[in-house]
Design a protein around this motif. Structure first.
Motif, short mmCIF file in Angstrom:
data_model
loop_
_atom_site.label_atom_id
_atom_site.label_comp_id
_atom_site.label_asym_id
_atom_site.label_seq_id
_atom_site.Cartn_x
_atom_site.Cartn_y
_atom_site.Cartn_z
N GLU A 15 0.84 -1.21 0.00
CA GLU A 15 0.00 0.00 0.00
C GLU A 15 0.87 1.26 0.00
O GLU A 15 0.63 2.19 -0.77
N LEU A 16 1.90 1.28 0.87
CA LEU A 16 2.77 2.46 0.98
C LEU A 16 3.57 2.68 -0.30
O LEU A 16 3.82 3.81 -0.70
N ARG A 18 2.59 2.37 -3.18
CA ARG A 18 1.77 2.98 -4.24
C ARG A 18 1.83 4.50 -4.20
O ARG A 18 1.39 5.16 -5.14
N LEU A 19 2.35 5.05 -3.11
CA LEU A 19 2.50 6.50 -3.02
C LEU A 19 3.53 6.96 -4.05
O LEU A 19 4.48 6.24 -4.34
N PRO A 20 3.38 8.18 -4.60
CA PRO A 20 4.30 8.63 -5.65
C PRO A 20 5.72 8.76 -5.12
O PRO A 20 5.93 9.31 -4.03
N GLY A 21 6.68 8.23 -5.87
CA GLY A 21 8.09 8.39 -5.51
C GLY A 21 8.57 7.46 -4.41
O GLY A 21 9.69 7.59 -3.94
N ILE A 22 7.71 6.54 -3.98
CA ILE A 22 8.09 5.63 -2.88
C ILE A 22 8.34 4.22 -3.43
O ILE A 22 7.42 3.60 -3.95
N LEU A 28 9.05 -0.12 3.10
CA LEU A 28 9.34 -1.03 4.22
C LEU A 28 9.80 -0.22 5.44
O LEU A 28 9.37 -0.47 6.56
N ARG A 29 10.65 0.79 5.18
CA ARG A 29 11.13 1.64 6.28
C ARG A 29 9.95 2.36 6.94
O ARG A 29 9.87 2.47 8.16
N MET A 30 9.01 2.84 6.11
CA MET A 30 7.83 3.52 6.64
C MET A 30 6.97 2.56 7.46
O MET A 30 6.48 2.91 8.53
N ALA A 31 6.79 1.35 6.93
CA ALA A 31 5.94 0.37 7.61
C ALA A 31 6.53 0.03 8.98
O ALA A 31 5.81 -0.04 9.98
#
Lengths: 207, 207
Positions: A15-16, A18-22, A28-31
């Motif tokens: 899901e993360l 799918r954000l632009p530029g990610i 994974l770092r965000m999660a």
């Protein structure tokens, strides 16, 4: 990229990502960051984004984001409603507002014509612009689209569409950025800035 | 950074800007992307992340993420439970698993000692490692922490704590990365790689 052993983590990363530029690594770092937040923080995170998506509406007149049927700018009687600045998206409205130099209203296209990305005139908010001009209260349209081939294509398309109406069509100035060295300016910009030179007195006036 | 006129958008940007490595400009770009998604997509986005946060648990033995009380690696009888590799976080488990070269189990600290960031030994999963070693079934502990001052500090702290136990303490090899040119290697790494040179036969064996 690593195999993620947990289905729950894998889904969140997808899901993360799918954000632009990610990419998947950043996702994974965000999660993992979100995993370290409290349940309340993560729940607020999701709820705030959903609330934005569900409650923000677009101004019926100009297409700007709004919390009401008509946005703050279109509803402001102190602004000049006879001048409309055509921009690609909401960020451009913010950028121009930030300058404090513009007192007119806007028209947000929500994109520009890009055959490469399959975006045609019918996909962006052009019909409504023609209607606004046809209604007769707009005296000047300022094209403030990106200085790219897509921006130029869209400018030209709008020019063809609006040419018959009694409206002045202008474009934001292109030239050397304030603070830039001439030697570092690309030659197309430098060449045009000489061809389209402006009276020095007008510089003194606005300094 | 621009003033955001919509409170709903502003709130969403603030939430997104809390993600690691995301500034307000990128957060705004993300928020505008999410605004262009369908209500269902945005709702799935939030729900998937919340579900991950609410349902993922940490392995009671090693601290790895898990969907059960004991993670897939600790529950795998084919793995060597007498060797435990100490890592900073879950990404390191994924990176080592990806190599396919390790058959032991792990111990995830969930951080490393960093006085600069106010992370002390009591903030990371060290107590449980001592318990595992004290229980007596672990024969070797491999330190696989970052090769930074914080990693070295944590290695040394663990060494002092575990030194009395009948357990072999090893550290993953430091040296020239495979594919690197000597002239581009920093001098500390190059110096150590000469001091800690290994028998050529062991290279031939593992090639």
């Amino acid at each position: 990229m690593y195999t993620i052993s947990s289905k729950l983590l894998e889904d969140a990363v997808n899901e993360l990502a799918r954000l632009p530029g990610i990419g998947r690594k950043t996702a994974l770092r965000m999660a993992l960051h979100l995993l370290n937040c409290t349940v309340e923080e993560v729940s607020t995170f999701g709820a705030t984004i959903s609330k934005m998506r569900n409650e923000i509406i677009y101004c019926r007149i100009c297409g700007n984001i709004s919390e009401h049927e008509i946005c703050g700018i279109c509803a402001d009687v102190r602004r000049d409603h006879s001048v409309a600045c055509v921009v690609e998206d909401i960020r451009d409205v913010m950028a121009i507002e930030q300058t404090g130099q513009y007192q007119g209203v806007y028209h947000v296209l929500g994109g520009i014509i890009s055959p490469m990305e399959g975006i045609g005139p019918q996909h962006i908010n052009i019909e409504r612009l023609i209607e606004r001009v046809a209604a007769g209260s707009i005296r000047e349209i300022i094209f403030a689209l990106p200085t790219t081939i897509e921006g130029d294509t869209t400018n030209f398309f709008l020019f063809k569409k609006l040419n018959g109406y009694p409206v002045r069509l202008t474009m934001i100035a292109r030239g050397i950025s304030v603070g830039d060295e001439l030697e570092h300016t690309d030659e197309v910009t430098l060449g045009r800035s000489i061809v389209n030179r402006t009276p020095y007195e007008s510089f003194l006036k606005h300094k």
